[in-house]
Design an enzyme around this catalytic site. Structure first.
Site, PDB file in Angstrom:
ATOM      1  N   ASN A 217       0.855  -1.187   0.000  1.00  0.00           N
ATOM      2  CA  ASN A 217       0.000   0.000   0.000  1.00  0.00           C
ATOM      3  C   ASN A 217       0.887   1.231   0.000  1.00  0.00           C
ATOM      4  OD1 ASN A 217      -2.443   1.597   0.444  1.00  0.00           O
ATOM      5  ND2 ASN A 217      -1.753   1.857   2.568  1.00  0.00           N
TER       6      ASN A 217
ATOM      7  N   ASP B  59      -2.818   0.467   8.065  1.00  0.00           N
ATOM      8  CA  ASP B  59      -1.589   1.239   7.816  1.00  0.00           C
ATOM      9  C   ASP B  59      -0.469   0.847   8.776  1.00  0.00           C
ATOM     10  OD1 ASP B  59      -2.957   2.610   5.806  1.00  0.00           O
ATOM     11  OD2 ASP B  59      -3.645   4.166   7.190  1.00  0.00           O
TER      12      ASP B  59
HETATM   13  C1  GAR Z   1      -2.556   9.050  -2.748  1.00  0.00           C
HETATM   14  O1  GAR Z   1      -2.121  10.233  -2.150  1.00  0.00           O
HETATM   15  C2  GAR Z   1      -2.390   7.883  -1.820  1.00  0.00           C
HETATM   16  O2  GAR Z   1      -1.210   7.956  -1.045  1.00  0.00           O
HETATM   17  C3  GAR Z   1      -3.601   8.030  -0.951  1.00  0.00           C
HETATM   18  O3  GAR Z   1      -4.627   8.386  -1.820  1.00  0.00           O
HETATM   19  C4  GAR Z   1      -4.076   9.091  -2.927  1.00  0.00           C
HETATM   20  C5  GAR Z   1      -4.503   8.409  -4.196  1.00  0.00           C
HETATM   21  O4  GAR Z   1      -4.103   9.146  -5.316  1.00  0.00           O
HETATM   22  N1  GAR Z   1      -3.904   6.820  -0.254  1.00  0.00           N
HETATM   23  C6  GAR Z   1      -4.510   6.772   0.927  1.00  0.00           C
HETATM   24  O5  GAR Z   1      -4.853   7.767   1.533  1.00  0.00           O
HETATM   25  C7  GAR Z   1      -4.729   5.383   1.479  1.00  0.00           C
HETATM   26  N2  GAR Z   1      -5.370   5.447   2.742  1.00  0.00           N
HETATM   27  P1  GAR Z   1      -4.203   8.509  -6.770  1.00  0.00           P
HETATM   28  O6  GAR Z   1      -5.604   7.889  -6.890  1.00  0.00           O
HETATM   29  O7  GAR Z   1      -4.035   9.659  -7.710  1.00  0.00           O
HETATM   30  O8  GAR Z   1      -3.124   7.482  -6.914  1.00  0.00           O
END
Ligand code: GAR
Length: 202
Positions: free
Chosen positions: A107, A145
């Site tokens: 993740n 996480d």
């Molecule tokens: C990213 O910033 C990722 O790290 C975060 O969501 C965003 C997705 O961006 N993930 C989380 O918060 C997981 N809990 P993307 O769809 O453009 O890749």
């Protein structure tokens, strides 16, 4: 060639970074399928544009988390991935499916874990007044996480930042961090080892 399954709930910029790297020949992988919990996820459009099977498996179509997880992971298993990448997948995955897949899911999370687990990390970082923020790639375990961290990238929190400017600075580091981690996994330089990460020390 590493067979990747990607889980994404929204925009899909991390998925796009993977697809672009494969296209450019800088990541020795194939994306064998993309799955989402949301039928309106931009990530599904990006996958289909790249000719990759993409499907929404919506929680509301199932009686409970276990039934949704079972349907989702049956579909993923049928594509026989080597690794499942949660790239902006915003839904908890139940312990039952994770226990038998130790070391098979990674993740990307927008904080320097173990700090700021969970949602809304950028605003919480600003509220906490810390000077440094970043992102982490970790193996997924049943603890939200909380699985072993493989790699992190750091960014400064700057005066005048809001959640959006900070998120943008972190996202710019997420894409290369995720790609570098996938390269390391593809070449066997990092792997799951009991309750930790066996790495090459970089
Ligand atoms: C990213 O910033 C990722 O790290 C975060 O969501 C965003 C997705 O961006 N993930 C989380 O918060 C997981 N809990 P993307 O769809 O453009 O890749």
């Amino acid at each position: 060639t590493l067979r990747l399954a990607v889980l994404a709930s929204g925009r899909g910029s991390n998925l796009q970074a993977i697809l672009d790297a494969i296209d450019a020949g800088t990541l020795d992988a194939d994306v064998v399928g993309v799955w989402s919990d949301r039928s309106d996820a931009q990530a599904l459009v990006r996958a289909r544009d790249a000719g990759i099977p993409a499907r929404a498996v919506r929680p509301r179509d199932f009686a409970d988390r276990a039934a949704h997880d079972a349907a989702l992971f049956d579909a993923i298993d049928a594509a026989a991935p080597d690794l499942i990448v949660c790239a902006g997948y915003m839904r908890l995955i139940g312990a039952a499916v994770l226990e038998m897949r130790a070391g098979q899911l990674v993740n990307i999370h927008p904080s320097l874990l173990p700090a700021f687990k969970g949602l809304h990390t950028h605003q919480r970082v600003l509220d906490a007044g810390v000077a440094e923020h970043g992102c982490s790639v970790h193996f997924v375990t049943a603890e939200l996480d909380g699985g072993p961290v493989i790699a992190q990238a750091r960014v400064p929190v700057l005066a005048g930042d809001d959640a959006s400017t900070l998120a943008g600075r972190v996202l710019a580091r997420e894409h290369p961090l995720l790609l570098e981690t996938l390269r390391r996994i593809a070449s066997g330089r990092v792997c799951w080892h009991e309750e930790g990460v066996h790495a090459d020390g970089r």
